[in-house]
Design a protein around this motif. Structure first.
Motif, PDB file in Angstrom:
ATOM      1  N   PRO A   1      65.446   6.737  40.733  1.00  0.00           N
ATOM      2  CA  PRO A   1      66.078   7.907  40.100  1.00  0.00           C
ATOM      3  C   PRO A   1      66.814   7.573  38.807  1.00  0.00           C
ATOM      4  O   PRO A   1      66.932   8.423  37.917  1.00  0.00           O
ATOM      5  CB  PRO A   1      67.051   8.398  41.184  1.00  0.00           C
ATOM      6  CG  PRO A   1      66.441   7.954  42.466  1.00  0.00           C
ATOM      7  CD  PRO A   1      65.829   6.619  42.151  1.00  0.00           C
TER       8      PRO A   1
ATOM      9  N   ASP B   1      58.171  15.032  36.078  1.00  0.00           N
ATOM     10  CA  ASP B   1      59.136  15.646  35.164  1.00  0.00           C
ATOM     11  C   ASP B   1      59.417  14.762  33.953  1.00  0.00           C
ATOM     12  O   ASP B   1      59.677  15.276  32.848  1.00  0.00           O
ATOM     13  CB  ASP B   1      60.445  15.948  35.898  1.00  0.00           C
ATOM     14  CG  ASP B   1      60.275  17.036  36.957  1.00  0.00           C
ATOM     15  OD1 ASP B   1      59.290  17.792  36.870  1.00  0.00           O
ATOM     16  OD2 ASP B   1      61.120  17.111  37.879  1.00  0.00           O
ATOM     17  N   ASN B   2      59.380  13.441  34.160  1.00  0.00           N
ATOM     18  CA  ASN B   2      59.651  12.523  33.053  1.00  0.00           C
ATOM     19  C   ASN B   2      58.397  12.181  32.250  1.00  0.00           C
ATOM     20  O   ASN B   2      58.477  11.443  31.267  1.00  0.00           O
ATOM     21  CB  ASN B   2      60.272  11.230  33.589  1.00  0.00           C
ATOM     22  CG  ASN B   2      61.721  11.397  34.005  1.00  0.00           C
ATOM     23  OD1 ASN B   2      62.624  11.400  33.181  1.00  0.00           O
ATOM     24  ND2 ASN B   2      61.949  11.553  35.307  1.00  0.00           N
TER      25      ASN B   2
ATOM     26  N   PRO C   1      64.079   7.781  33.995  1.00  0.00           N
ATOM     27  CA  PRO C   1      64.379   8.297  32.644  1.00  0.00           C
ATOM     28  C   PRO C   1      64.399   7.189  31.589  1.00  0.00           C
ATOM     29  O   PRO C   1      63.962   7.399  30.451  1.00  0.00           O
ATOM     30  CB  PRO C   1      65.764   8.939  32.808  1.00  0.00           C
ATOM     31  CG  PRO C   1      65.872   9.242  34.262  1.00  0.00           C
ATOM     32  CD  PRO C   1      65.140   8.139  34.950  1.00  0.00           C
TER      33      PRO C   1
ATOM     34  N   GLN D   1      57.852  14.095  42.017  1.00  0.00           N
ATOM     35  CA  GLN D   1      58.243  15.174  41.115  1.00  0.00           C
ATOM     36  C   GLN D   1      59.030  14.620  39.933  1.00  0.00           C
ATOM     37  O   GLN D   1      58.855  15.062  38.790  1.00  0.00           O
ATOM     38  CB  GLN D   1      59.088  16.201  41.870  1.00  0.00           C
ATOM     39  CG  GLN D   1      59.454  17.430  41.050  1.00  0.00           C
ATOM     40  CD  GLN D   1      58.232  18.210  40.597  1.00  0.00           C
ATOM     41  OE1 GLN D   1      57.306  18.418  41.367  1.00  0.00           O
ATOM     42  NE2 GLN D   1      58.230  18.630  39.337  1.00  0.00           N
ATOM     43  N   ALA D   2      59.893  13.637  40.201  1.00  0.00           N
ATOM     44  CA  ALA D   2      60.674  13.028  39.123  1.00  0.00           C
ATOM     45  C   ALA D   2      59.762  12.304  38.141  1.00  0.00           C
ATOM     46  O   ALA D   2      59.991  12.334  36.923  1.00  0.00           O
ATOM     47  CB  ALA D   2      61.695  12.061  39.710  1.00  0.00           C
ATOM     48  N   THR D   3      58.701  11.665  38.657  1.00  0.00           N
ATOM     49  CA  THR D   3      57.740  10.993  37.781  1.00  0.00           C
ATOM     50  C   THR D   3      57.025  11.997  36.887  1.00  0.00           C
ATOM     51  O   THR D   3      56.831  11.765  35.686  1.00  0.00           O
ATOM     52  CB  THR D   3      56.708  10.224  38.626  1.00  0.00           C
ATOM     53  OG1 THR D   3      57.387   9.267  39.443  1.00  0.00           O
ATOM     54  CG2 THR D   3      55.705   9.511  37.747  1.00  0.00           C
TER      55      THR D   3
ATOM     56  N   ASP E   1      62.090  12.440  46.376  1.00  0.00           N
ATOM     57  CA  ASP E   1      61.252  13.309  45.547  1.00  0.00           C
ATOM     58  C   ASP E   1      60.866  12.603  44.238  1.00  0.00           C
ATOM     59  O   ASP E   1      60.963  13.171  43.140  1.00  0.00           O
ATOM     60  CB  ASP E   1      61.989  14.619  45.243  1.00  0.00           C
ATOM     61  CG  ASP E   1      61.031  15.724  44.813  1.00  0.00           C
ATOM     62  OD1 ASP E   1      59.810  15.569  45.041  1.00  0.00           O
ATOM     63  OD2 ASP E   1      61.500  16.739  44.249  1.00  0.00           O
ATOM     64  N   LEU E   2      60.400  11.367  44.390  1.00  0.00           N
ATOM     65  CA  LEU E   2      60.088  10.562  43.214  1.00  0.00           C
ATOM     66  C   LEU E   2      58.815  11.008  42.513  1.00  0.00           C
ATOM     67  O   LEU E   2      58.674  10.810  41.297  1.00  0.00           O
ATOM     68  CB  LEU E   2      59.970   9.085  43.614  1.00  0.00           C
ATOM     69  CG  LEU E   2      61.253   8.418  44.113  1.00  0.00           C
ATOM     70  CD1 LEU E   2      61.022   6.956  44.396  1.00  0.00           C
ATOM     71  CD2 LEU E   2      62.390   8.596  43.101  1.00  0.00           C
TER      72      LEU E   2
END
Length: 218
Positions: free
Chosen positions: A146, A93-94, A150, A89-91, A86-87
């Motif tokens: 992951p 979110d950050n 951040p 979404q992580a991208t 789920d990269l």
């Protein structure tokens, strides 16, 4: 004295022959090179090898016809792992994309950089080394994303100075290891040399990113 004289003559002729132009000496070899090394009792591997697996390309195609997921032809599935981790979404979110735009890297800039990359042959190199890039670079980037996202987001928030600081830290650490002759435990290898294989590229990449962002800063 005859043996000594003969030795001197041979030495002089050997040295003189090194100054003869290649075009003046015509040497025709009658030896046929092969994997049997010319021995009559050795097997000729070319005759014993089926034509379907002669050459690297033919061999890979043959292996792929037997097992399409063989280690020889296997490629790291970047798309599947990006979805599983789920990269995207992580991208989001950050805030990576918004922070890149803040530093001057937007879609218009990328469109301008693509022709330059093509002129430098970077796209051709990437196309000709897909398997290496996917299995090595892609693997470490995706699997480490992951933890890296951040950190990258924080560095982009600060801007180019953060990348310059990272480059100085990586390079300084390697210098420290060399200056103090630090060795890896159990193996006794130089930590400066061994870890330098990782620290120096990281320093170069960090510094390069800092320079690039500085030039893009609006």
């Amino acid at each position: 004295m005859a043996p000594l004289t003969n030795l001197v003559v041979v030495a002089v002729l050997s040295v003189a022959s090194g100054f003869v132009a290649p075009g003046q000496v015509a040497i025709k070899s009658t030896t046929s090179l092969s994997e049997s090394f010319g021995f009559d009792f050795a097997e000729d591997s070319y005759e014993n090898t089926p034509g379907i697996i002669r050459g690297e390309q033919n061999y890979k195609q043959w292996v792929n016809s037997i097992d399409d997921n063989s280690f020889l032809n296997r490629k790291y599935n970047v798309v599947r792992r990006v979805r599983e981790l789920d990269l995207l979404q992580a991208t989001a979110d950050n805030g990576i994309l918004s922070k890149l735009e803040k530093n001057g890297l937007d879609l218009k800039t990328i469109e301008k950089l693509l022709p330059i990359a093509e002129e430098l042959g970077l796209l051709s190199v990437a196309a000709n080394n897909q398997q290496l890039l996917l299995n090595l670079v892609g693997f470490f980037l995706v699997e480490g994303a992951p933890f890296l996202l951040p950190v990258v987001a924080g560095a982009l928030e600060v801007g180019p100075p953060a990348f310059f600081l990272a480059a100085a830290a990586f390079g300084g650490l390697d210098v420290f290891l060399f200056a103090n002759n630090v060795e890896l435990p159990f193996v006794g290898l130089s930590a400066g040399v061994t870890l330098g294989l990782l620290l120096i590229p990281l320093a170069a990449v960090s510094g390069g990113v800092g320079v690039a962002l500085s030039s893009l800063k609006k």
